[in-house]
Design a protein around this motif. Structure first.
Motif, short mmCIF file in Angstrom:
data_model
loop_
_atom_site.label_atom_id
_atom_site.label_comp_id
_atom_site.label_asym_id
_atom_site.label_seq_id
_atom_site.Cartn_x
_atom_site.Cartn_y
_atom_site.Cartn_z
N ILE A 1 -9.90 3.03 -9.56
CA ILE A 1 -8.72 2.81 -8.71
C ILE A 1 -9.02 1.73 -7.68
CG2 ILE A 1 -7.27 3.86 -6.92
CD1 ILE A 1 -7.46 6.50 -8.59
N VAL A 2 -10.20 1.76 -7.08
CA VAL A 2 -10.58 0.74 -6.09
C VAL A 2 -10.64 -0.64 -6.74
CG1 VAL A 2 -12.48 -0.08 -4.63
CG2 VAL A 2 -11.76 2.31 -4.52
N ASP A 3 -11.24 -0.73 -7.92
CA ASP A 3 -11.32 -2.01 -8.62
C ASP A 3 -9.92 -2.54 -8.95
OD1 ASP A 3 -14.08 -1.90 -8.53
OD2 ASP A 3 -14.31 -1.20 -10.60
N GLU A 4 -9.05 -1.66 -9.42
CA GLU A 4 -7.67 -2.03 -9.74
C GLU A 4 -6.92 -2.48 -8.49
OE1 GLU A 4 -3.99 0.79 -10.64
OE2 GLU A 4 -5.48 0.87 -12.23
N LEU A 5 -7.12 -1.75 -7.39
CA LEU A 5 -6.46 -2.09 -6.13
C LEU A 5 -6.92 -3.46 -5.62
CD1 LEU A 5 -4.65 -1.36 -3.73
CD2 LEU A 5 -6.58 -0.09 -2.77
N LYS A 6 -8.22 -3.72 -5.67
CA LYS A 6 -8.75 -5.02 -5.23
C LYS A 6 -8.14 -6.16 -6.06
CE LYS A 6 -13.28 -3.70 -3.44
NZ LYS A 6 -14.74 -3.87 -3.60
N LYS A 7 -8.08 -5.95 -7.37
CA LYS A 7 -7.52 -6.98 -8.24
C LYS A 7 -6.05 -7.24 -7.90
CE LYS A 7 -7.07 -8.04 -13.15
NZ LYS A 7 -7.32 -7.58 -14.51
N GLN A 8 -5.28 -6.18 -7.68
CA GLN A 8 -3.86 -6.34 -7.36
C GLN A 8 -3.66 -6.95 -5.98
OE1 GLN A 8 -1.41 -2.97 -8.27
NE2 GLN A 8 -2.22 -2.80 -10.33
N LEU B 1 0.82 -1.22 0.00
CA LEU B 1 0.00 0.00 0.00
C LEU B 1 0.85 1.27 0.00
CD1 LEU B 1 -2.73 -1.18 2.49
CD2 LEU B 1 -3.01 -0.81 0.04
N ASN B 2 1.98 1.24 0.69
CA ASN B 2 2.86 2.41 0.73
C ASN B 2 3.44 2.73 -0.64
OD1 ASN B 2 2.61 3.13 3.44
ND2 ASN B 2 4.15 1.64 4.05
N HIS B 3 3.57 1.73 -1.49
CA HIS B 3 4.16 1.94 -2.81
C HIS B 3 3.12 1.97 -3.93
CE1 HIS B 3 7.70 0.72 -0.46
NE2 HIS B 3 8.30 1.60 -1.23
N TYR B 4 1.85 1.99 -3.56
CA TYR B 4 0.79 2.06 -4.57
C TYR B 4 0.65 3.53 -4.98
CZ TYR B 4 -3.31 0.47 -7.06
OH TYR B 4 -4.21 0.14 -8.05
N PRO B 5 0.96 3.87 -6.23
CA PRO B 5 1.12 5.28 -6.61
C PRO B 5 -0.13 6.15 -6.55
CG PRO B 5 1.21 3.86 -8.55
CD PRO B 5 1.18 2.96 -7.34
N LYS B 6 -1.31 5.58 -6.68
CA LYS B 6 -2.52 6.41 -6.75
C LYS B 6 -3.14 6.71 -5.39
CE LYS B 6 -3.38 4.79 -11.37
NZ LYS B 6 -4.20 3.97 -12.26
N ILE B 7 -2.64 6.05 -4.34
CA ILE B 7 -3.15 6.27 -2.99
C ILE B 7 -2.28 7.31 -2.30
CG2 ILE B 7 -3.52 5.22 -0.73
CD1 ILE B 7 -4.03 2.58 -2.12
N LYS B 8 -2.92 8.37 -1.84
CA LYS B 8 -2.19 9.42 -1.11
C LYS B 8 -1.85 8.96 0.30
CE LYS B 8 -2.37 12.86 -4.09
NZ LYS B 8 -1.19 13.46 -4.64
N SER B 9 -2.78 8.24 0.93
CA SER B 9 -2.59 7.75 2.29
C SER B 9 -3.62 6.65 2.54
CB SER B 9 -2.79 8.91 3.28
OG SER B 9 -2.55 8.49 4.59
N TYR B 10 -3.46 5.94 3.64
CA TYR B 10 -4.44 4.94 4.03
C TYR B 10 -4.39 4.76 5.55
CZ TYR B 10 -0.72 1.53 4.76
OH TYR B 10 0.38 0.89 5.23
N ASN B 11 -5.48 4.21 6.10
CA ASN B 11 -5.48 3.83 7.51
C ASN B 11 -6.59 2.82 7.76
OD1 ASN B 11 -7.84 5.34 7.81
ND2 ASN B 11 -6.87 7.01 8.90
N ASN B 12 -6.75 2.43 8.99
CA ASN B 12 -7.76 1.44 9.40
C ASN B 12 -7.64 0.13 8.64
OD1 ASN B 12 -8.71 3.44 11.08
ND2 ASN B 12 -10.41 4.01 9.77
N LEU B 13 -6.42 -0.30 8.36
CA LEU B 13 -6.20 -1.59 7.72
C LEU B 13 -6.47 -2.69 8.73
CD1 LEU B 13 -5.19 -3.46 5.46
CD2 LEU B 13 -2.87 -3.03 6.28
N THR B 14 -7.43 -3.54 8.41
CA THR B 14 -7.80 -4.64 9.29
C THR B 14 -7.87 -5.93 8.48
OG1 THR B 14 -9.16 -3.13 10.59
CG2 THR B 14 -9.51 -5.46 10.95
N LEU B 15 -7.20 -6.95 8.94
CA LEU B 15 -7.31 -8.28 8.33
C LEU B 15 -7.94 -9.21 9.35
CD1 LEU B 15 -3.86 -8.68 6.57
CD2 LEU B 15 -6.07 -8.42 5.48
N VAL B 16 -9.02 -9.89 8.95
CA VAL B 16 -9.73 -10.80 9.83
C VAL B 16 -9.72 -12.18 9.19
CG1 VAL B 16 -11.95 -11.31 10.95
CG2 VAL B 16 -11.22 -8.93 10.65
#
Length: 76
Positions: free
Chosen positions: A46-53, A5-20
């Protein structure tokens, strides 16, 4: 995951990452911040591309929920 996620170019920032864990698979909840000038269609693509990746990068993630917010830089 964070490195991806840190190296994904189209995302400026992210938070609340949760894996269950759901048996042998995982559910991912994530909030991403995108450029505020993007259209809804561009943000959706962008969301569709991110999900696929994410599914390609981490095949054990079966369910992905991504919330999108505009990236607003605070004035100093």
């Amino acid at each position: 995951m964070n490195d991806f996620l840190n190296h994904y170019p189209k995302i400026k920032s992210y938070n609340n990452l949760t894996l269950v864990s759901f048996g042998s698979y995982y559910k991912c909840d994530l909030m991403i911040f995108l450029n505020k000038d993007l259209t809804i269609l561009e943000g959706s693509n962008i969301v569709d591309e991110l999900k696929k990746q994410l599914r390609t990068c981490c095949p054990k993630i079966k369910y992905i929920n991504i919330c999108v917010k505009p990236y607003l830089k605070k004035e100093q």
